[in-house]
Design an enzyme around this catalytic site. Structure first.
Site, PDB file in Angstrom:
ATOM      1  N   SER A 183       0.798  -1.235   0.000  1.00 44.32           N
ATOM      2  CA  SER A 183       0.000   0.000   0.000  1.00 44.32           C
ATOM      3  C   SER A 183       0.826   1.278   0.000  1.00 44.32           C
ATOM      4  O   SER A 183       0.294   2.334  -0.306  1.00 44.32           O
ATOM      5  CB  SER A 183      -0.936  -0.003   1.202  1.00 44.32           C
ATOM      6  OG  SER A 183      -0.176   0.067   2.394  1.00 44.32           O
ATOM      7  N   HIS A 211      -5.734  -4.517  -1.645  1.00 43.13           N
ATOM      8  CA  HIS A 211      -5.497  -3.340  -2.498  1.00 43.13           C
ATOM      9  C   HIS A 211      -5.453  -3.696  -3.982  1.00 43.13           C
ATOM     10  O   HIS A 211      -5.328  -2.814  -4.816  1.00 43.13           O
ATOM     11  CB  HIS A 211      -4.183  -2.648  -2.127  1.00 43.13           C
ATOM     12  CG  HIS A 211      -4.301  -1.720  -0.966  1.00 43.13           C
ATOM     13  ND1 HIS A 211      -4.979  -0.507  -1.048  1.00 43.13           N
ATOM     14  CD2 HIS A 211      -3.840  -1.803   0.292  1.00 43.13           C
ATOM     15  CE1 HIS A 211      -4.903   0.102   0.123  1.00 43.13           C
ATOM     16  NE2 HIS A 211      -4.227  -0.663   0.957  1.00 43.13           N
ATOM     17  N   LYS A 242     -12.764  -1.755   0.294  1.00 45.76           N
ATOM     18  CA  LYS A 242     -11.942  -0.894  -0.575  1.00 45.76           C
ATOM     19  C   LYS A 242     -12.633  -0.768  -1.941  1.00 45.76           C
ATOM     20  O   LYS A 242     -13.698  -0.171  -2.012  1.00 45.76           O
ATOM     21  CB  LYS A 242     -10.505  -1.420  -0.633  1.00 45.76           C
ATOM     22  CG  LYS A 242      -9.798  -1.231   0.720  1.00 45.76           C
ATOM     23  CD  LYS A 242      -8.314  -1.536   0.697  1.00 45.76           C
ATOM     24  CE  LYS A 242      -7.665  -1.084   1.991  1.00 45.76           C
ATOM     25  NZ  LYS A 242      -7.198  -2.169   2.852  1.00 45.76           N
TER      26      LYS A 242
HETATM   27  C1  LIG Z   1      -7.103  -2.661   4.238  1.00 41.12           C
HETATM   28  C2  LIG Z   1      -6.372  -3.920   4.349  1.00 41.12           C
HETATM   29  C3  LIG Z   1      -6.756  -4.917   5.247  1.00 41.12           C
HETATM   30  C4  LIG Z   1      -7.900  -4.719   6.208  1.00 41.12           C
HETATM   31  O1  LIG Z   1      -9.122  -4.661   5.547  1.00 41.12           O
HETATM   32  P1  LIG Z   1     -10.465  -4.391   6.391  1.00 41.12           P
HETATM   33  O2  LIG Z   1     -11.525  -5.116   5.650  1.00 41.12           O
HETATM   34  O3  LIG Z   1     -10.636  -2.908   6.407  1.00 41.12           O
HETATM   35  O4  LIG Z   1     -10.238  -4.934   7.753  1.00 41.12           O
HETATM   36  C5  LIG Z   1      -6.068  -6.109   5.268  1.00 41.12           C
HETATM   37  N1  LIG Z   1      -5.014  -6.312   4.433  1.00 41.12           N
HETATM   38  C6  LIG Z   1      -4.588  -5.369   3.563  1.00 41.12           C
HETATM   39  C7  LIG Z   1      -3.432  -5.642   2.660  1.00 41.12           C
HETATM   40  C8  LIG Z   1      -5.242  -4.141   3.498  1.00 41.12           C
HETATM   41  O5  LIG Z   1      -4.827  -3.216   2.670  1.00 41.12           O
END
Ligand SMILES: *Cc1c(COP(=O)(O)O)cnc(C)c1O
Length: 396
Positions: A183, A211, A242
């Site tokens: 990220s 992501h 996301k």
């Molecule tokens: C955002 C993210 C998470 C967590 O996701 P949520 O559904 O908001 O708990 C886990 N792993 C990665 C790589 C992320 O970017």
């Protein structure tokens, strides 16, 4: 007791503030979108959401959520195995498996829970987890809850991965774990090499597509599509928070026996509430939209290419990206914050990242592109970056 604790907490908070690491929260009063309203009334363009496909305020998802409120009520008041499973949950799990070309799916309240609950049921003290050092916090926490031996390799470093795999040969089962897209830089995991090494050294592979799902690959099926490995890794985790509408919810999808055991033993699944039906129904609608067309992915890819090309032409130093994350490198923490603040005054909402979120001397502004951005939005952002960048001496 609390008098002493209180003094300790105040000192901690002061220390966070004096290190410049205190996180303030900006308050929005509009739906999440390419254009948002802040509580002070400012309308700004949003370049820091994970709303990659622009679906967070999509009318079809809102309609699907409303429909399910009428047909299935508001909350489930139960975990899945007692009375928290509806027909909708089963359909969504199947749609996710179809999307990724996997065998079965298990839903969680969040991807944090999916990652938190995946290792401990599958691996024990005789086994090994081989994990990229830049993996998400939820993977790190999930691994901590598991008794398997941990080996770490530097980000996307395949020589180190191979060394660790050699060291781990004495273990019973081996699992390589990586984020699909990292990220902070927006780089993708070299899945082709990872799978090759997994085959050579007899290991399984897990990829966190949070992501990358919806974003990476010609039709947004994630890094397994990008590297022509659909259905070939044992475990994929992902989020509905996301690209996929941005509400809440996570999942693990992959080999059916793995999913079956997780339903029996995964603690965040067994001991935490079932997702509410309106979120689940909007998820179903979202995957239906994804199967109709990849128009949103096409627009996102076009937007990313356009933004990157114009920012490079303006003279900015960008990390090479394979995702919708674009790191504008400034190297200096103070400069990154100052530039983000000045961009907000120009109506562009972005965030500066510095140590400890990124390595020392690697401060940057992270821009996240969306299919919801129009060409006019992108032009406005590029113009604002150019104006502020010149003022601060970042570009000529
Ligand atoms: C955002 C993210 C998470 C967590 O996701 P949520 O559904 O908001 O708990 C886990 N792993 C990665 C790589 C992320 O970017």
């Amino acid at each position: 007791m609390y008098t002493r604790m209180n003094a300790f907490l105040q000192a901690e908070l002061e220390q966070i503030k004096s290190a410049g690491l205190y996180k303030e929260e900006r308050v929005l009063v509009s739906p999440q979108s390419a254009e948002i309203t802040l509580i002070n009334g400012a309308r700004v363009l949003n370049f820091c959401a994970n709303n990659y496909l622009g679906l967070a305020d999509h009318p079809r998802l809102i309609e699907a959520a409303k429909e399910a409120l009428d047909t299935h009520g508001y909350g489930m008041s139960s975990v899945r195995f007692i009375c928290g499973t509806t027909d909708l949950h089963k359909v969504l799990e199947q749609k996710i498996a179809e999307f990724f070309g996997t065998e079965d799916t298990i839903l969680y309240a969040a991807a944090f829970d999916a990652n938190g609950g995946v290792f401990e049921p599958l691996l024990g003290p005789k086994d090994a987890i081989i994990s990229d050092t830049l993996n998400h916090a939820s993977i790190i926490d999930g691994v901590r809850l598991c008794k398997a031996e941990l080996y770490r390799f530097a980000n996307a470093n395949m020589e180190q991965l191979e060394e660790r795999l050699i060291l781990a040969q004495e273990h019973n089962f081996r699992l390589i774990v990586t984020d699909g897209v990292f990220s902070m830089d927006g780089n993708v995991a070299p899945m082709d090499k990872i799978v090759e090494l997994a085959n050579k050294y007899d290991a399984m592979v897990m990829v966190d597509e949070c992501h990358s799902a919806g974003v990476v690959g010609p039709t947004g099926r994630g890094v397994t599509e990008l590297f022509n490995l659909r259905g070939e890794v044992e475990i994929i985790t992902g989020t509905l928070g996301k690209a996929f509408g941005g509400a809440i919810g996570g999942f693990t999808t992959g080999k059916k026996e793995i999913i079956a055991l997780l339903r029996q033993r995964s603690r965040p699944y067994l001991f935490s509430n079932s997702l509410p039906p309106h979120i689940v129904n909007a998820g179903i609608r979202m995957f239906e939209m994804m199967s109709e067309t990849s128009e949103l992915q096409d627009r996102l890819h076009e937007n990313t290419t356009y933004f990157v090309e114009h920012m490079k032409a303006a003279g900015f130093d960008l990390k090479p990206t394979k995702s919708a994350i674009c790191a504008v490198m400034l190297y200096d923490a103070f400069l990154s914050k100052q530039m983000a603040d000045m961009l907000l005054e120009e109506g562009i909402y972005v965030i500066g990242f510095s140590f400890p979120v990124v390595p020392k001397g690697q401060a940057r502004i992270r821009v996240q592109l969306s299919a919801g951005h129009t060409r006019a939005h992108l032009d406005k952002a590029i113009a604002a970056f150019t104006k502020v960048g010149r003022k601060l001496g970042v570009i000529q």
